[in-house]
Design an enzyme around this catalytic site. Structure first.
Site, PDB file in Angstrom:
ATOM      1  CB  THR A 297      -0.935  -0.012   1.230  1.00  5.79           C
ATOM      2  OG1 THR A 297      -1.816  -1.110   1.085  1.00  5.79           O
ATOM      3  CG2 THR A 297      -1.749   1.251   1.352  1.00  5.79           C
TER       4      THR A 297
ATOM      5  CE1 TYR B  90      -6.021   0.044   0.028  1.00  2.00           C
ATOM      6  CE2 TYR B  90      -3.972  -0.331  -1.155  1.00  2.00           C
ATOM      7  CZ  TYR B  90      -4.786  -0.565  -0.059  1.00  2.00           C
ATOM      8  OH  TYR B  90      -4.370  -1.396   0.932  1.00  2.00           O
TER       9      TYR B  90
ATOM     10  CB  SER C  73       2.470  -7.871   1.559  1.00  2.00           C
ATOM     11  OG  SER C  73       1.516  -7.694   2.562  1.00  2.00           O
TER      12      SER C  73
ATOM     13  CB  THR D 109       0.908  -3.252   6.579  1.00  2.00           C
ATOM     14  OG1 THR D 109      -0.399  -3.211   6.018  1.00  2.00           O
ATOM     15  CG2 THR D 109       1.591  -1.900   6.444  1.00  2.00           C
ATOM     16  CG  ASP D 110      -2.524  -7.058   4.197  1.00  2.00           C
ATOM     17  OD1 ASP D 110      -2.776  -6.181   5.048  1.00  2.00           O
ATOM     18  OD2 ASP D 110      -3.219  -7.243   3.191  1.00  2.00           O
TER      19      ASP D 110
ATOM     20  CE  LYS E 145      -2.715  -4.472   8.471  1.00  2.00           C
ATOM     21  NZ  LYS E 145      -2.756  -4.330   7.000  1.00  2.00           N
TER      22      LYS E 145
ATOM     23  CD  GLU F  30      -6.463 -27.286  29.072  1.00  2.00           C
ATOM     24  OE1 GLU F  30      -7.499 -27.953  28.979  1.00  2.00           O
ATOM     25  OE2 GLU F  30      -6.397 -26.074  28.795  1.00  2.00           O
TER      26      GLU F  30
HETATM   27  C1  SIN Z   1      -0.411  -5.157   1.386  1.00  2.00           C
HETATM   28  O1  SIN Z   1      -0.051  -5.749   2.397  1.00  2.00           O
HETATM   29  O2  SIN Z   1       0.242  -5.166   0.344  1.00  2.00           O
HETATM   30  C2  SIN Z   1      -1.683  -4.395   1.398  1.00  2.00           C
HETATM   31  C3  SIN Z   1      -1.950  -3.702   2.690  1.00  2.00           C
HETATM   32  C4  SIN Z   1      -0.896  -2.718   3.107  1.00  2.00           C
HETATM   33  O3  SIN Z   1       0.192  -2.607   2.573  1.00  2.00           O
HETATM   34  O4  SIN Z   1      -1.197  -1.993   4.084  1.00  2.00           O
END
Ligand code: SIN
Length: 335
Positions: free
Chosen positions: A16, A28, A61, A94-95, A167, A292
């Site tokens: 992103t 997007y 990602s 970020t994913d 995340k 457990e």
């Molecule tokens: C991605 O992980 O490519 C999409 C989401 C992001 O980058 O925040």
């Protein structure tokens, strides 16, 4: 003559941070801009570093995969091996950033800073977070104080250790959290405040680094994650084994628990030589051995503090060295 700023190599993969909004819509497209365009959009970067930009991939990602990890690891290792390069910045979605960061933390042999950076808002958004995140990431990579701390993640003025970060929110810019051992530091407009150091083995002390050529050529073993839930049966576990998984990570309920039929399937898989790691779907806490579930008797491995996604990364690498659950367990206590 003033000293020139340090050389920093940027390895771009998409995400992103390089995303562009669709015309008139809320949606997007990730990975729409090149790394050169991202760098050009941030003022005063030339005061921090002399930048070398390399586009390693251009993907969102969620499409990150083993082959791209192996290529990125090789390019990161090559960058840190260059005597003139002081540090590396990897731009990334970020994913799955926490997985890529942890992978590089285990397979890149270096004391130089390696910093992953992304953004929650696309580059064309109102109040895009990418430019400041990129500025801060370059400042961290250029600072000798950030050496020997393992791979770091920079976002929202925070510095995180690869092992600790996750995340935790679908949209907010403060999505990254480190629930167990806290932040690696803060970075305010390029000024670092470092905490730490990290507690477990990484980069220059990792047994997996540098990644052997044979492993890179063969590819990483298949490891599947299975999410536990009330009423979980055994079918998906059996299906994963039949499909060729060499390892399974259970995102267990609570302390890595799972329903009796699913546990029986895991025990059978372990007897057949498939490595089975119990982690937790809770997002925090330690999965202990033999609470457990009788791990000793069933031949299972406890994930300790690693979340399911990171347990999968460590198990993939662990399986390149051993299938013995006792030796795999030692890796989960060390990394
Ligand atoms: C991605 O992980 O490519 C999409 C989401 C992001 O980058 O925040």
């Amino acid at each position: 003559m003033p000293k020139p700023p340090p050389r920093i190599r940027i390895l771009a993969t998409g995400g992103t941070i390089a995303g562009a909004q669709t015309l008139g819509g809320r949606g997007y497209k990730a990975a729409a801009f090149s790394a050169d365009a991202l760098v050009a959009a941030v003022p005063r970067l030339d005061t921090l570093a002399r930048l070398e930009v390399e586009q390693v991939a251009a993907l969102a990602s969620q499409d990150m995969d083993d082959a791209t990890w192996l290529r990125l690891a090789a390019r990161t290792q090559a960058a840190v091996a260059s005597p003139g390069v002081a540090g590396v910045v990897v731009t990334h979605g970020t994913d799955t950033m926490e997985e890529t960061a942890f992978f590089l933390n285990l397979v890149v042999r270096t004391r130089k800073p390696v910093v992953l950076v992304g953004a929650m808002r696309p580059a064309t958004a109102i109040s895009a977070d990418g430019p400041m995140n990129l500025y801060n990431a370059i400042a961290v990579a250029a600072d000798p104080a950030a050496r020997a701390r393992g791979v770091l993640v920079v976002a929202n003025d925070e510095i995180h250790f690869a092992r600790e970060v996750a995340k935790t929110n679908t949209t907010q810019v403060g999505t990254f959290r480190a629930t167990h051992r806290g932040l690696a530091g803060l970075v305010n407009s390029g000024r670092l405040h470092l905490y730490g150091p990290p507690v477990r083995r990484h980069t220059h002390a990792s047994v997996f680094a540098p990644l052997p050529r044979a492993v890179a050529a063969r590819g990483l073993p298949r490891v599947d994650i299975l999410h536990a839930h009330a009423g979980m049966g055994r079918d998906l576990i059996d299906a994963a084994v039949r499909a060729g998984a060499r390892g399974l990570v259970i995102a267990g309920v609570g302390d890595g628990n799972l329903a009796a039929p699913a546990l029986a399937a895991c025990a059978e898989a372990a007897r057949a030589g498939v490595a089975v790691v119990r982690s937790s779907r809770t997002g925090g806490g330690v999965v202990e051995r033999n609470i457990e579930v009788d791990d000793d008797a069933l031949g299972l491995v406890a994930a300790d503090e690693l979340n399911p996604a990171k347990a999968r990364v460590l198990l993939q690498l662990g399986l390149t060295r051993t299938r013995d659950p006792r030796r795999l367990q030692q890796l989960f206590f060390a990394y």
